[in-house]
Design a protein around this motif. Structure first.
Motif, PDB file in Angstrom:
ATOM      1  N   SER A  15      18.028  66.390 102.618  1.00 14.75           N
ATOM      2  CA  SER A  15      19.036  66.031 103.619  1.00 14.75           C
ATOM      3  C   SER A  15      20.408  65.819 102.987  1.00 14.75           C
ATOM      4  CB  SER A  15      18.620  64.770 104.376  1.00 14.75           C
ATOM      5  OG  SER A  15      17.580  65.050 105.288  1.00 14.75           O
ATOM      6  N   PHE A  16      20.429  65.447 101.715  1.00 13.43           N
ATOM      7  CA  PHE A  16      21.697  65.246 101.011  1.00 13.43           C
ATOM      8  C   PHE A  16      22.540  66.518 101.025  1.00 13.43           C
ATOM      9  CE2 PHE A  16      24.175  65.283  96.994  1.00 13.43           C
ATOM     10  CZ  PHE A  16      24.973  64.171  97.221  1.00 13.43           C
ATOM     11  N   GLU A  17      21.881  67.682 100.989  1.00 15.24           N
ATOM     12  CA  GLU A  17      22.621  68.944 101.023  1.00 15.24           C
ATOM     13  C   GLU A  17      23.406  69.102 102.324  1.00 15.24           C
ATOM     14  OE1 GLU A  17      19.754  71.733  98.190  1.00 15.24           O
ATOM     15  OE2 GLU A  17      20.330  72.407 100.187  1.00 15.24           O
ATOM     16  N   ALA A  18      22.959  68.411 103.367  1.00 14.89           N
ATOM     17  CA  ALA A  18      23.641  68.488 104.661  1.00 14.89           C
ATOM     18  C   ALA A  18      24.571  67.305 104.881  1.00 14.89           C
ATOM     19  CB  ALA A  18      22.614  68.567 105.790  1.00 14.89           C
ATOM     20  N   ASP A  19      24.879  66.580 103.798  1.00 14.66           N
ATOM     21  CA  ASP A  19      25.827  65.448 103.825  1.00 14.66           C
ATOM     22  C   ASP A  19      25.238  64.156 104.368  1.00 14.66           C
ATOM     23  OD1 ASP A  19      27.773  66.987 102.661  1.00 14.66           O
ATOM     24  OD2 ASP A  19      28.897  67.368 104.500  1.00 14.66           O
ATOM     25  N   PHE A  20      23.944  63.965 104.213  1.00 13.70           N
ATOM     26  CA  PHE A  20      23.343  62.683 104.565  1.00 13.70           C
ATOM     27  C   PHE A  20      23.389  61.761 103.344  1.00 13.70           C
ATOM     28  CE2 PHE A  20      21.761  65.224 107.983  1.00 13.70           C
ATOM     29  CZ  PHE A  20      21.512  64.340 109.020  1.00 13.70           C
ATOM     30  N   PRO A  21      23.608  60.462 103.568  1.00 10.67           N
ATOM     31  CA  PRO A  21      23.646  59.527 102.432  1.00 10.67           C
ATOM     32  C   PRO A  21      22.245  59.265 101.896  1.00 10.67           C
ATOM     33  CG  PRO A  21      23.768  58.316 104.489  1.00 10.67           C
ATOM     34  CD  PRO A  21      23.816  59.785 104.858  1.00 10.67           C
ATOM     35  N   ILE A  22      22.143  59.086 100.615  1.00 13.87           N
ATOM     36  CA  ILE A  22      20.862  58.738 100.004  1.00 13.87           C
ATOM     37  C   ILE A  22      21.072  57.592  99.023  1.00 13.87           C
ATOM     38  CG2 ILE A  22      19.918  61.063 100.205  1.00 13.87           C
ATOM     39  CD1 ILE A  22      20.500  61.492  97.247  1.00 13.87           C
ATOM     40  N   GLY A  23      19.976  56.914  98.719  1.00 11.67           N
ATOM     41  CA  GLY A  23      19.988  55.894  97.681  1.00 11.67           C
ATOM     42  C   GLY A  23      21.072  54.857  97.845  1.00 11.67           C
ATOM     43  N   GLY A  24      21.884  54.743  96.799  1.00 12.45           N
ATOM     44  CA  GLY A  24      22.909  53.710  96.760  1.00 12.45           C
ATOM     45  C   GLY A  24      23.953  53.857  97.848  1.00 12.45           C
ATOM     46  N   GLU A  25      24.280  55.088  98.231  1.00 13.17           N
ATOM     47  CA  GLU A  25      25.288  55.307  99.271  1.00 13.17           C
ATOM     48  C   GLU A  25      24.803  54.780 100.610  1.00 13.17           C
ATOM     49  OE1 GLU A  25      28.522  56.320 101.548  1.00 13.17           O
ATOM     50  OE2 GLU A  25      28.340  56.084  99.379  1.00 13.17           O
ATOM     51  N   LEU A  26      23.543  55.038 100.954  1.00 17.64           N
ATOM     52  CA  LEU A  26      22.998  54.513 102.211  1.00 17.64           C
ATOM     53  C   LEU A  26      22.962  52.992 102.169  1.00 17.64           C
ATOM     54  CD1 LEU A  26      21.657  54.784 104.955  1.00 17.64           C
ATOM     55  CD2 LEU A  26      19.458  55.074 103.788  1.00 17.64           C
ATOM     56  N   LEU A 118      21.818  57.785 112.478  1.00 11.21           N
ATOM     57  CA  LEU A 118      22.388  58.488 113.625  1.00 11.21           C
ATOM     58  C   LEU A 118      23.865  58.820 113.395  1.00 11.21           C
ATOM     59  CD1 LEU A 118      20.716  56.606 116.616  1.00 11.21           C
ATOM     60  CD2 LEU A 118      20.367  59.003 115.957  1.00 11.21           C
ATOM     61  N   LYS A 119      24.596  57.891 112.801  1.00 16.16           N
ATOM     62  CA  LYS A 119      25.992  58.180 112.463  1.00 16.16           C
ATOM     63  C   LYS A 119      26.066  59.345 111.475  1.00 16.16           C
ATOM     64  CE  LYS A 119      28.638  54.724 111.334  1.00 16.16           C
ATOM     65  NZ  LYS A 119      29.026  53.412 110.725  1.00 16.16           N
ATOM     66  N   ALA A 120      25.131  59.365 110.532  1.00 14.51           N
ATOM     67  CA  ALA A 120      25.110  60.441 109.537  1.00 14.51           C
ATOM     68  C   ALA A 120      24.782  61.779 110.198  1.00 14.51           C
ATOM     69  CB  ALA A 120      24.096  60.123 108.440  1.00 14.51           C
ATOM     70  N   GLU A 121      23.853  61.780 111.149  1.00 12.08           N
ATOM     71  CA  GLU A 121      23.579  63.015 111.886  1.00 12.08           C
ATOM     72  C   GLU A 121      24.854  63.524 112.556  1.00 12.08           C
ATOM     73  OE1 GLU A 121      18.857  62.626 113.263  1.00 12.08           O
ATOM     74  OE2 GLU A 121      20.470  62.350 114.723  1.00 12.08           O
ATOM     75  N   GLY A 122      25.596  62.598 113.160  1.00 12.52           N
ATOM     76  CA  GLY A 122      26.794  62.965 113.911  1.00 12.52           C
ATOM     77  C   GLY A 122      27.959  63.422 113.069  1.00 12.52           C
TER      78      GLY A 122
END
Length: 347
Positions: A15-26, A118-122
């Motif tokens: 999902s990170f490839e599509a600009d979703f936050p992971i790990g520390g960023e989330l 949901l914000k990340a999806e948007g």
């Protein structure tokens, strides 16, 4: 097309490839969202949407008694601040929820997860332009692994064979977002010129498991659970959806679903692990009762050291109950794995 039974195991890196936050960023986003403070009875810091959802929940819990509800809301606000403080040194929101053993922290944390995902999806590469849920800019997704998956699905597949397009594919995703389900119908529309409704009917037949739950059911999906449009963080029932969220320390309790998931791994001919972090609790959740029949195990290990990769290979082989020689790891992105191995994936 996938000519052999293939299981994709999808982690946050995909999902990170599509600009979703992971790990520390989330975790950083959650810390900001859940750090709820007040000044003159007005929300000073924290996400007002989260605060409003929790406040309504508190009042409803006491049958409209605002005084009693306010006392509970103070507890939830304190729980949010506790999460924000723990996030300064914490590894993940899952770990913070688990270590506190506090139902207030669990609820507030999960509400925050729903809001942020949901914000990340948007705002992701898969966002719906101008709030049009029947549109998607495929060009914006071209650098992600999803178009690669779409191309493998349709390779050699005639339009008359569309009913069988997902016959040899099972997906197990540890992500809360609905990126895969959202993207694939638009991909099929582009490849075959079918209607979006028809494409969604086809995707509804895809076997896809979310061991940790999702941020809601898309309106066209059948089943149970709260309906939430892709990326609709403002209208979603955050409290209702939070009940569909599980953290990595909460075992999936539906034995029938677990059995079906494990069976798909056991009978697979090929297993592909994308953007997966190989956390031991997640590997334990995947472990089938019987050894897998797969003799091709592909996995991305982007950013994992050589020593770590050796440990990953050993643990994956142990989880699947097979020899290490069948496990091939790639220091690459999910997109690169598809680009470099598409022939093997469709053999």
């Amino acid at each position: 097309m996938f000519r052999n039974r293939t299981v994709l195991i999808v982690g946050a890196g995909a999902s990170f490839e599509a600009d979703f936050p992971i790990g520390g960023e989330l975790l950083a986003r959650l810390a900001k969202s859940l750090n709820i403070t007040y000044q003159f009875n007005q929300v000073q810091t924290g996400d007002t949407r989260v605060e409003n959802a929790l406040r309504r929940h508190c009042i409803e819990a006491f049958g409209g008694d605002q005084h009693a509800g306010l006392a509970l809301m103070n507890q939830y606000a304190a729980a949010g601040r506790r999460i924000a403080e723990a996030a300064r040194e914490g590894m993940s929101i899952d770990a913070i929820i688990d270590q506190h053993e506090n139902p207030d922290i669990e609820l507030v944390g999960k509400v925050g997860i729903v809001r942020e995902i949901l914000k990340a999806e948007g705002s992701s590469k898969l966002k719906c332009p101008n709030g049009r849920y029947d549109e998607l800019s495929l060009d914006s997704c071209k650098d992600t692994w999803l178009p690669r998956l779409g191309r493998l699905l349709v390779e050699g597949r005639k339009i008359s064979e569309l009913e069988q397009i997902f016959d040899n594919l099972t997906i197990i995703t540890f992500n809360y977002d609905r990126s895969i389900e959202h993207y694939l119908p638009f991909s099929l529309v582009s490849h075959y010129g079918i209607t979006l409704q028809r494409a969604r009917e086809l995707v509804s037949k895809l076997r896809i498991f979310h061991p940790f739950g999702t941020v809601g059911r898309l309106p066209w999906q059948q089943g149970e659970g709260t309906i939430v449009q892709f990326g609709d963080s403002d209208q979603a029932d955050l409290i209702g959806v939070s009940s569909q969220i599980r953290t990595f320390t909460e075992r999936l309790s539906d034995e029938a679903t677990l059995s079906e998931m494990h069976s798909s791994i056991s009978i697979a001919d090929r297993i592909v692990m994308l953007g997966f972090a190989y956390h031991r609790p997640n590997l334990a959740l995947l472990e089938p009762r019987f050894p897998t029949e797969a003799k091709q195990i592909f996995g991305t290990v982007k950013g994992i050291s050589a020593q770590g990769q050796r440990a990953v290979k050993d643990e994956v082989a142990g989880m699947l109950k097979i020899g290490e020689q069948y496990v091939k790891l790639f220091d690459s992105t999910c997109s690169q794995l598809f680009d470099e191995n598409w022939r093997s994936l469709t053999a």
